[in-house]
Design a protein around this motif. Structure first.
Motif, short mmCIF file in Angstrom:
data_model
loop_
_atom_site.label_atom_id
_atom_site.label_comp_id
_atom_site.label_asym_id
_atom_site.label_seq_id
_atom_site.Cartn_x
_atom_site.Cartn_y
_atom_site.Cartn_z
N GLU A 1 -13.09 10.59 20.46
CA GLU A 1 -14.23 11.12 19.73
C GLU A 1 -13.89 12.48 19.12
N LEU A 2 -13.19 13.31 19.89
CA LEU A 2 -12.78 14.62 19.39
C LEU A 2 -11.86 14.47 18.17
N ILE A 3 -10.91 13.57 18.25
CA ILE A 3 -9.99 13.35 17.13
C ILE A 3 -10.72 12.80 15.92
N THR A 4 -11.64 11.86 16.14
CA THR A 4 -12.42 11.29 15.04
C THR A 4 -13.26 12.38 14.38
N CYS A 5 -13.91 13.23 15.16
CA CYS A 5 -14.71 14.32 14.61
C CYS A 5 -13.83 15.27 13.81
N TYR A 6 -12.66 15.58 14.34
CA TYR A 6 -11.73 16.47 13.64
C TYR A 6 -11.34 15.87 12.29
N ARG A 7 -11.00 14.60 12.26
CA ARG A 7 -10.57 13.95 11.02
C ARG A 7 -11.68 13.87 9.99
N GLN A 8 -12.92 13.84 10.44
CA GLN A 8 -14.05 13.73 9.52
C GLN A 8 -14.55 15.09 9.04
N SER A 9 -13.99 16.15 9.56
CA SER A 9 -14.47 17.49 9.24
C SER A 9 -13.76 18.07 8.02
N THR A 10 -14.41 19.09 7.44
CA THR A 10 -13.78 19.82 6.34
C THR A 10 -12.66 20.69 6.90
N GLU A 11 -11.81 21.19 6.04
CA GLU A 11 -10.68 22.01 6.48
C GLU A 11 -11.16 23.25 7.24
N LYS A 12 -12.24 23.87 6.76
CA LYS A 12 -12.78 25.06 7.43
C LYS A 12 -13.26 24.71 8.84
N ARG A 13 -13.96 23.60 8.97
CA ARG A 13 -14.48 23.18 10.27
C ARG A 13 -13.33 22.75 11.19
N ARG A 14 -12.29 22.16 10.61
CA ARG A 14 -11.13 21.77 11.43
C ARG A 14 -10.50 22.99 12.10
N SER A 15 -10.41 24.10 11.35
CA SER A 15 -9.82 25.30 11.94
C SER A 15 -10.68 25.82 13.08
N TYR B 1 0.84 -1.18 0.00
CA TYR B 1 0.00 0.00 0.00
C TYR B 1 0.88 1.24 0.00
N GLU B 2 0.38 2.30 -0.59
CA GLU B 2 1.08 3.58 -0.50
C GLU B 2 1.09 4.02 0.96
N GLU B 3 -0.05 3.85 1.61
CA GLU B 3 -0.16 4.12 3.04
C GLU B 3 -0.84 2.91 3.66
N HIS B 4 -0.08 2.08 4.33
CA HIS B 4 -0.61 0.83 4.87
C HIS B 4 -1.62 1.14 5.98
N PRO B 5 -2.78 0.48 5.97
CA PRO B 5 -3.80 0.73 6.98
C PRO B 5 -3.30 0.56 8.41
N GLU B 6 -2.37 -0.35 8.64
CA GLU B 6 -1.85 -0.57 9.99
C GLU B 6 -0.91 0.54 10.43
N ASP B 7 -0.44 1.37 9.48
CA ASP B 7 0.46 2.46 9.82
C ASP B 7 -0.29 3.72 10.23
N LYS B 8 -1.59 3.74 10.00
CA LYS B 8 -2.37 4.92 10.35
C LYS B 8 -2.51 5.00 11.87
N PRO B 9 -2.34 6.19 12.41
CA PRO B 9 -2.48 6.31 13.87
C PRO B 9 -3.93 6.08 14.28
N THR B 10 -4.09 5.45 15.42
CA THR B 10 -5.44 5.22 15.94
C THR B 10 -5.75 6.28 16.99
N ALA B 11 -6.99 6.63 17.09
CA ALA B 11 -7.41 7.64 18.05
C ALA B 11 -7.52 7.02 19.44
#
Length: 127
Positions: free
Chosen positions: A80-94, A63-73
Protein backbone atom coordinates in the motif's frame (compact mmCIF):
# COMPACT_ATOMS: atom_id res chain seq x y z
CA UNK A 1 3.28 -13.58 -30.75
CA UNK A 2 -0.06 -12.29 -29.55
CA UNK A 3 -1.68 -10.96 -32.71
CA UNK A 4 -5.27 -11.24 -31.45
CA UNK A 5 -6.33 -11.39 -35.11
CA UNK A 6 -9.76 -12.84 -34.43
CA UNK A 7 -10.52 -10.18 -31.83
CA UNK A 8 -9.33 -7.40 -34.14
CA UNK A 9 -11.13 -8.83 -37.17
CA UNK A 10 -14.41 -9.20 -35.30
CA UNK A 11 -14.11 -5.67 -33.91
CA UNK A 12 -14.10 -4.42 -37.50
CA UNK A 13 -17.07 -6.64 -38.38
CA UNK A 14 -15.05 -8.68 -40.87
CA UNK A 15 -15.29 -12.41 -41.43
CA UNK A 16 -12.23 -14.51 -42.27
CA UNK A 17 -12.92 -14.41 -46.02
CA UNK A 18 -13.19 -10.61 -46.02
CA UNK A 19 -9.92 -10.23 -44.11
CA UNK A 20 -8.28 -12.71 -46.49
CA UNK A 21 -9.39 -10.63 -49.47
CA UNK A 22 -8.07 -7.44 -47.86
CA UNK A 23 -4.58 -8.90 -47.41
CA UNK A 24 -4.50 -11.09 -50.54
CA UNK A 25 -4.49 -14.48 -48.83
CA UNK A 26 -6.89 -17.41 -48.52
CA UNK A 27 -9.34 -17.67 -45.65
CA UNK A 28 -7.55 -20.90 -44.64
CA UNK A 29 -4.39 -18.83 -44.11
CA UNK A 30 -6.35 -16.46 -41.88
CA UNK A 31 -7.69 -19.46 -39.95
CA UNK A 32 -4.16 -20.74 -39.49
CA UNK A 33 -2.98 -17.35 -38.21
CA UNK A 34 -5.90 -17.09 -35.81
CA UNK A 35 -5.14 -20.58 -34.43
CA UNK A 36 -1.46 -19.58 -34.19
CA UNK A 37 -0.45 -22.51 -36.35
CA UNK A 38 1.45 -20.13 -38.60
CA UNK A 39 2.22 -16.41 -38.70
CA UNK A 40 2.24 -13.68 -41.32
CA UNK A 41 5.55 -12.55 -42.79
CA UNK A 42 6.74 -8.94 -42.52
CA UNK A 43 4.97 -7.87 -45.72
CA UNK A 44 1.69 -9.32 -44.51
CA UNK A 45 2.13 -7.75 -41.08
CA UNK A 46 2.21 -4.42 -42.92
CA UNK A 47 -0.99 -5.29 -44.80
CA UNK A 48 -2.69 -6.33 -41.57
CA UNK A 49 -1.64 -3.06 -39.93
CA UNK A 50 -3.33 -1.14 -42.76
CA UNK A 51 -6.54 -3.15 -42.36
CA UNK A 52 -6.57 -2.75 -38.57
CA UNK A 53 -5.33 0.87 -38.67
CA UNK A 54 -2.48 0.15 -36.26
CA UNK A 55 1.30 -0.16 -36.24
CA UNK A 56 3.47 -3.30 -36.12
CA UNK A 57 4.43 -2.73 -32.48
CA UNK A 58 0.81 -2.81 -31.41
CA UNK A 59 -0.16 -5.64 -33.76
CA UNK A 60 2.72 -7.85 -32.65
CA UNK A 61 2.29 -7.02 -28.97
CA UNK A 62 5.60 -5.19 -28.64
CA UNK A 63 5.80 -2.49 -26.00
CA UNK A 64 8.35 0.15 -25.12
CA UNK A 65 7.80 -0.96 -21.54
CA UNK A 66 6.06 -4.32 -21.37
CA UNK A 67 3.37 -4.47 -18.65
CA UNK A 68 4.77 -7.78 -17.37
CA UNK A 69 8.18 -6.16 -16.85
CA UNK A 70 6.84 -3.62 -14.40
CA UNK A 71 7.70 -4.45 -10.80
CA UNK A 72 4.76 -5.41 -8.64
CA UNK A 73 4.30 -4.05 -5.15
CA UNK A 74 4.49 -6.38 -2.16
CA UNK A 75 1.28 -7.27 -0.35
CA UNK A 76 -0.09 -5.64 2.78
CA UNK A 77 0.94 -2.31 4.27
CA UNK A 78 4.28 -2.31 2.43
CA UNK A 79 2.49 -2.71 -0.90
CA UNK A 80 0.00 0.00 0.00
CA UNK A 81 2.85 2.37 0.85
CA UNK A 82 4.55 1.69 -2.49
CA UNK A 83 1.28 2.09 -4.39
CA UNK A 84 0.59 5.42 -2.64
CA UNK A 85 4.12 6.58 -3.41
CA UNK A 86 3.77 5.70 -7.12
CA UNK A 87 0.46 7.53 -7.35
CA UNK A 88 1.78 10.70 -5.74
CA UNK A 89 3.20 13.84 -7.30
CA UNK A 90 6.96 14.39 -7.17
CA UNK A 91 6.58 16.91 -4.32
CA UNK A 92 4.46 14.48 -2.28
CA UNK A 93 6.88 11.64 -3.02
CA UNK A 94 9.70 13.61 -1.41
CA UNK A 95 7.51 14.11 1.71
CA UNK A 96 6.70 10.39 1.87
CA UNK A 97 10.40 9.54 1.55
CA UNK A 98 11.35 12.10 4.21
CA UNK A 99 8.78 10.65 6.63
CA UNK A 100 9.95 7.08 5.96
CA UNK A 101 13.58 8.05 6.56
CA UNK A 102 12.67 9.81 9.83
CA UNK A 103 10.74 6.78 11.06
CA UNK A 104 13.54 4.39 10.13
CA UNK A 105 16.05 6.59 11.99
CA UNK A 106 13.81 6.67 15.08
CA UNK A 107 13.38 2.90 14.94
CA UNK A 108 17.13 2.34 14.75
CA UNK A 109 17.77 4.77 17.61
CA UNK A 110 15.17 3.02 19.75
CA UNK A 111 16.64 -0.40 19.02
CA UNK A 112 20.17 0.81 19.86
CA UNK A 113 19.25 2.60 23.12
CA UNK A 114 19.88 0.78 26.41
CA UNK A 115 16.75 -0.57 28.07
CA UNK A 116 14.81 2.09 29.92
CA UNK A 117 16.49 4.93 27.97
CA UNK A 118 14.84 4.20 24.63
CA UNK A 119 12.47 6.47 22.76
CA UNK A 120 8.76 6.05 23.21
CA UNK A 121 7.33 3.58 20.72
CA UNK A 122 4.90 6.12 19.33
CA UNK A 123 7.36 9.04 19.14
CA UNK A 124 7.18 10.72 15.77
CA UNK A 125 9.16 13.65 14.44
CA UNK A 126 7.10 16.42 13.02
CA UNK A 127 7.58 16.95 9.29
Amino acid sequence: MNLRLRERREALGLNQKELAQNVGKSFRTIQSWEREESYPNAELVGALCEVFNTDPNDLLGWYEEHPEDKPTAPAGAEGELITCYRQSTEKRRSKILETARDQAELSQAQAAAPEGEGLEADQVRSA
